[in-house]
Design an enzyme around this catalytic site. Structure first.
Site, PDB file in Angstrom:
ATOM      1  N   LYS A  90       0.834  -1.221   0.000  1.00  0.00           N
ATOM      2  CA  LYS A  90       0.000   0.000   0.000  1.00  0.00           C
ATOM      3  C   LYS A  90       0.863   1.263   0.000  1.00  0.00           C
ATOM      4  O   LYS A  90       0.359   2.361   0.164  1.00  0.00           O
ATOM      5  CB  LYS A  90      -0.890  -0.003   1.252  1.00  0.00           C
ATOM      6  CG  LYS A  90      -2.009  -1.019   1.211  1.00  0.00           C
ATOM      7  CD  LYS A  90      -2.735  -1.244   2.538  1.00  0.00           C
ATOM      8  CE  LYS A  90      -3.040  -0.107   3.374  1.00  0.00           C
ATOM      9  NZ  LYS A  90      -3.780  -0.466   4.609  1.00  0.00           N
ATOM     10  N   LYS A 128       2.725   2.211   2.339  1.00  0.00           N
ATOM     11  CA  LYS A 128       2.611   2.821   3.667  1.00  0.00           C
ATOM     12  C   LYS A 128       3.677   2.208   4.559  1.00  0.00           C
ATOM     13  O   LYS A 128       3.927   1.005   4.488  1.00  0.00           O
ATOM     14  CB  LYS A 128       1.230   2.506   4.275  1.00  0.00           C
ATOM     15  CG  LYS A 128       0.139   3.505   3.950  1.00  0.00           C
ATOM     16  CD  LYS A 128      -1.067   3.277   4.878  1.00  0.00           C
ATOM     17  CE  LYS A 128      -2.001   4.462   4.857  1.00  0.00           C
ATOM     18  NZ  LYS A 128      -3.120   4.315   5.794  1.00  0.00           N
TER      19      LYS A 128
HETATM   20  N1  C2G Z   1     -10.541   6.958   8.920  1.00  0.00           N
HETATM   21  C1  C2G Z   1     -11.571   7.857   9.226  1.00  0.00           C
HETATM   22  N2  C2G Z   1     -11.252   9.132   9.540  1.00  0.00           N
HETATM   23  C2  C2G Z   1      -9.958   9.541   9.560  1.00  0.00           C
HETATM   24  C3  C2G Z   1      -8.920   8.638   9.282  1.00  0.00           C
HETATM   25  C4  C2G Z   1      -9.236   7.324   8.957  1.00  0.00           C
HETATM   26  O1  C2G Z   1     -12.764   7.490   9.202  1.00  0.00           O
HETATM   27  N3  C2G Z   1      -9.699  10.845   9.885  1.00  0.00           N
HETATM   28  C5  C2G Z   1     -10.916   5.586   8.584  1.00  0.00           C
HETATM   29  C6  C2G Z   1     -10.500   5.212   7.155  1.00  0.00           C
HETATM   30  O2  C2G Z   1     -11.478   5.670   6.221  1.00  0.00           O
HETATM   31  C7  C2G Z   1     -10.462   3.680   7.238  1.00  0.00           C
HETATM   32  C8  C2G Z   1     -10.015   3.441   8.697  1.00  0.00           C
HETATM   33  O3  C2G Z   1     -10.237   4.675   9.419  1.00  0.00           O
HETATM   34  O4  C2G Z   1     -11.776   3.138   7.072  1.00  0.00           O
HETATM   35  C9  C2G Z   1      -8.554   3.052   8.783  1.00  0.00           C
HETATM   36  O5  C2G Z   1      -7.795   4.058   8.145  1.00  0.00           O
HETATM   37  P1  C2G Z   1      -6.292   3.681   7.672  1.00  0.00           P
HETATM   38  O6  C2G Z   1      -5.578   3.046   8.805  1.00  0.00           O
HETATM   39  O7  C2G Z   1      -5.733   4.873   6.989  1.00  0.00           O
HETATM   40  O8  C2G Z   1      -6.603   2.530   6.629  1.00  0.00           O
HETATM   41  P2  C2G Z   1      -6.266   2.499   5.057  1.00  0.00           P
HETATM   42  O9  C2G Z   1      -4.830   2.731   4.857  1.00  0.00           O
HETATM   43  O10 C2G Z   1      -7.271   3.328   4.398  1.00  0.00           O
HETATM   44  O11 C2G Z   1      -6.469   0.924   4.747  1.00  0.00           O
HETATM   45  O12 C2G Z   1      -8.119  -2.839   2.394  1.00  0.00           O
HETATM   46  C10 C2G Z   1      -8.413  -1.570   2.940  1.00  0.00           C
HETATM   47  C11 C2G Z   1      -7.176  -0.880   3.457  1.00  0.00           C
HETATM   48  O13 C2G Z   1      -6.445  -1.724   4.328  1.00  0.00           O
HETATM   49  C12 C2G Z   1      -7.588   0.407   4.176  1.00  0.00           C
END
Ligand code: C2G
Length: 132
Positions: free
Chosen positions: A44, A46
């Protein structure tokens, strides 16, 4: 028992994550969180500050979370939904539409993202503060 599933890295856990997990749990009775492994995070593009093991430990301590499983690939969601008998798949709406293919297997819900906080923002502001 209505089972809910969501995915994410959940690094440097913050109130935006908690808002998501709280609302996801409110959609059912049992919430499973699939946390991206360190290897999948590399896919990803990340790099999490906390290791998978520590992000798992932290998530398991949250009252809304009932179970934590690893996310190894983009493609595992259908298998996970079937294997864990999932009723509702939930993601923040920055992913809106991306997982609609799961509608064949379960309800798909995109929740509004919490504005004003992100792991990237935390990292950036800490870096700036350290340079003053
Ligand atoms: N999130 C949120 N508000 C934020 C930050 C994050 O609602 N201010 C939500 C994201 O939309 C996601 C969850 O928290 O649903 C986790 O965010 P991340 O850890 O950034 O996950 P991500 O990298 O988007 O990974 O297969 C799907 C991926 O693994 C998602």
């Amino acid at each position: 028992m209505k089972k809910v599933l969501t995915y994410g890295t959940f690094d440097l856990l913050h109130w935006g994550h908690i808002n998501l997990l709280k609302r996801a749990k409110e959609l059912g009775d049992y919430l499973i969180v699939a946390i991206s492994t360190d290897e999948f995070n590399a896919v990803k593009n990340k790099k999490a500050y906390h290791s998978y093991e520590n992000r798992k430990l932290i998530l398991e301590a949250i009252r809304y979370v009932d179970e934590v499983i690893p996310e190894h690939t983009w493609e595992q969601k259908i298998d996970d939904v079937i294997k864990h008998n999932i009723d509702v798949f939930v993601m923040g709406d920055d992913w809106k539409g991306k997982f609609d293919y799961l509608k064949e297997y379960c309800e798909v819900v995109y929740l509004p993202r919490t504005v004003g906080i992100s792991t990237t923002k935390i990292k950036k502001e800490l870096l700036l503060a350290s340079q003053k």
